[in-house]
Design a protein around this motif. Structure first.
Motif, mmCIF file in Angstrom:
data_model
loop_
_atom_site.group_PDB
_atom_site.id
_atom_site.type_symbol
_atom_site.label_atom_id
_atom_site.label_comp_id
_atom_site.label_asym_id
_atom_site.label_seq_id
_atom_site.Cartn_x
_atom_site.Cartn_y
_atom_site.Cartn_z
ATOM 1 N N GLY A 63 0.795 -1.222 0.000
ATOM 2 C CA GLY A 63 0.000 0.000 0.000
ATOM 3 C C GLY A 63 0.824 1.266 0.000
ATOM 4 N N ILE A 64 2.126 1.158 -0.184
ATOM 5 C CA ILE A 64 3.028 2.314 -0.180
ATOM 6 C C ILE A 64 3.754 2.372 -1.515
ATOM 7 C CG2 ILE A 64 4.995 3.436 0.933
ATOM 8 C CD1 ILE A 64 2.683 3.206 2.843
ATOM 9 N N LYS A 65 3.822 3.556 -2.080
ATOM 10 C CA LYS A 65 4.591 3.764 -3.312
ATOM 11 C C LYS A 65 5.566 4.902 -3.057
ATOM 12 C CE LYS A 65 4.117 5.357 -8.021
ATOM 13 N NZ LYS A 65 3.258 6.202 -8.849
ATOM 14 N N VAL A 66 6.859 4.638 -3.230
ATOM 15 C CA VAL A 66 7.898 5.651 -3.045
ATOM 16 C C VAL A 66 8.441 6.027 -4.416
ATOM 17 C CG1 VAL A 66 10.178 6.132 -2.065
ATOM 18 C CG2 VAL A 66 8.514 4.832 -0.749
ATOM 19 N N GLU A 67 8.475 7.317 -4.671
ATOM 20 C CA GLU A 67 8.949 7.816 -5.956
ATOM 21 C C GLU A 67 10.097 8.796 -5.723
ATOM 22 O OE1 GLU A 67 6.706 9.642 -9.863
ATOM 23 O OE2 GLU A 67 5.539 9.104 -8.098
ATOM 24 N N LEU A 68 11.170 8.616 -6.465
ATOM 25 C CA LEU A 68 12.316 9.517 -6.387
ATOM 26 C C LEU A 68 12.290 10.414 -7.614
ATOM 27 C CD1 LEU A 68 14.998 6.847 -5.478
ATOM 28 C CD2 LEU A 68 13.578 8.175 -3.935
ATOM 29 N N VAL A 69 12.085 11.719 -7.397
ATOM 30 C CA VAL A 69 11.999 12.663 -8.496
ATOM 31 C C VAL A 69 12.953 13.813 -8.232
ATOM 32 C CG1 VAL A 69 10.439 14.151 -9.815
ATOM 33 C CG2 VAL A 69 9.558 12.079 -8.762
ATOM 34 N N GLU A 70 14.040 13.878 -9.006
ATOM 35 C CA GLU A 70 14.992 14.990 -8.923
ATOM 36 C C GLU A 70 15.349 15.340 -7.473
ATOM 37 O OE1 GLU A 70 13.280 18.200 -11.107
ATOM 38 O OE2 GLU A 70 13.014 17.005 -12.902
ATOM 39 N N ASP A 71 15.980 14.452 -6.774
ATOM 40 C CA ASP A 71 16.407 14.655 -5.389
ATOM 41 C C ASP A 71 15.250 14.917 -4.426
ATOM 42 O OD1 ASP A 71 19.005 14.222 -6.141
ATOM 43 O OD2 ASP A 71 19.448 16.348 -6.423
ATOM 44 N N ALA A 72 14.044 14.532 -4.783
ATOM 45 C CA ALA A 72 12.891 14.674 -3.902
ATOM 46 C C ALA A 72 12.237 13.303 -3.741
ATOM 47 C CB ALA A 72 11.890 15.661 -4.476
ATOM 48 N N VAL A 73 11.708 13.061 -2.560
ATOM 49 C CA VAL A 73 11.028 11.803 -2.276
ATOM 50 C C VAL A 73 9.539 12.093 -2.122
ATOM 51 C CG1 VAL A 73 10.819 9.870 -0.683
ATOM 52 C CG2 VAL A 73 13.061 10.868 -1.131
ATOM 53 N N ILE A 74 8.738 11.380 -2.899
ATOM 54 C CA ILE A 74 7.286 11.500 -2.827
ATOM 55 C C ILE A 74 6.732 10.133 -2.443
ATOM 56 C CG2 ILE A 74 5.174 11.968 -4.127
ATOM 57 C CD1 ILE A 74 6.895 13.796 -5.938
ATOM 58 N N ILE A 75 5.887 10.122 -1.416
ATOM 59 C CA ILE A 75 5.311 8.875 -0.921
ATOM 60 C C ILE A 75 3.804 8.916 -1.121
ATOM 61 C CG2 ILE A 75 4.940 7.424 1.114
ATOM 62 C CD1 ILE A 75 7.611 8.418 2.173
ATOM 63 N N ASP A 76 3.261 7.850 -1.710
ATOM 64 C CA ASP A 76 1.819 7.680 -1.843
ATOM 65 C C ASP A 76 1.396 6.508 -0.970
ATOM 66 O OD1 ASP A 76 0.804 9.587 -3.955
ATOM 67 O OD2 ASP A 76 2.474 8.669 -5.033
ATOM 68 N N VAL A 77 0.346 6.729 -0.176
ATOM 69 C CA VAL A 77 -0.156 5.719 0.754
ATOM 70 C C VAL A 77 -1.598 5.408 0.365
ATOM 71 C CG1 VAL A 77 -0.584 5.206 3.179
ATOM 72 C CG2 VAL A 77 1.264 6.759 2.568
ATOM 73 N N PHE A 78 -1.911 4.121 0.224
ATOM 74 C CA PHE A 78 -3.249 3.685 -0.158
ATOM 75 C C PHE A 78 -3.847 2.905 1.011
ATOM 76 C CE2 PHE A 78 -0.667 4.279 -3.864
ATOM 77 C CZ PHE A 78 -1.499 4.969 -4.742
ATOM 78 N N ILE A 79 -4.931 3.458 1.602
ATOM 79 C CA ILE A 79 -5.486 2.874 2.828
ATOM 80 C C ILE A 79 -6.985 2.618 2.717
ATOM 81 C CG2 ILE A 79 -3.770 3.955 4.314
ATOM 82 C CD1 ILE A 79 -6.085 5.923 5.153
ATOM 83 N N VAL A 80 -7.448 1.772 3.623
ATOM 84 C CA VAL A 80 -8.871 1.562 3.875
ATOM 85 C C VAL A 80 -9.097 2.031 5.308
ATOM 86 C CG1 VAL A 80 -10.707 -0.153 4.096
ATOM 87 C CG2 VAL A 80 -8.975 -0.414 2.317
#
Length: 132
Positions: free
Chosen positions: A62-79
């Motif tokens: 349920g977690i997606k970690v994305e590395l974009v140009e020295d930045a970390v973006i986290i997406d969390v998918f929950i119920v």
């Protein structure tokens, strides 16, 4: 996660450098999310579902970690649990994840996006028809 790059932590020193795989951040974020009350479960993909059925526990589900140009973006998918205040639960998740990752890795996060993909309804207990 398809990106196999590692995150550099801190400055290079005479001892060498420290690199952290994005999967580590997924695990940290997953555990931090499940600690928040109001989170019923997390949604993974088909592969994590199969792995769990085979007995492998997936903390990054349920977690997606994305590395974009020295930045970390986290997406969390929950119920969420029915009756929970969604904005409050989401803010607690964001705070928990940010604090856990900063404490454990010293990596700053650009964004933590919480996606509510479902609601868990507790089955009603019928007290009128039950006999003791």
């Amino acid at each position: 996660m398809s990106d196999l790059s590692l995150l550099n932590v801190g400055n290079d020193s005479s001892l060498g450098k420290v690199e952290i795989a994005p999967e580590v951040l997924e695990v940290i974020a997953g555990i931090a999310t499940t600690e928040v009350s109001g989170v019923s479960s997390m949604r993974g993909n088909f592969a994590t579902g199969v792995a769990e059925r085979l007995g492998k526990k997936t903390h990054g589900k349920g977690i997606k970690v994305e590395l974009v140009e020295d930045a970390v973006i986290i997406d969390v998918f929950i119920v969420v649990d029915y009756g929970s205040t969604i904005p409050t639960v989401a803010k607690k998740i964001q705070s928990n994840i940010r604090q856990a990752i900063i404490n454990m890795t010293a990596i700053s996060i650009k964004e933590i996006n919480v996606h509510v993909v479902g609601m868990h309804l507790e089955p009603k207990i019928d007290t009128e028809n039950s006999s003791s």
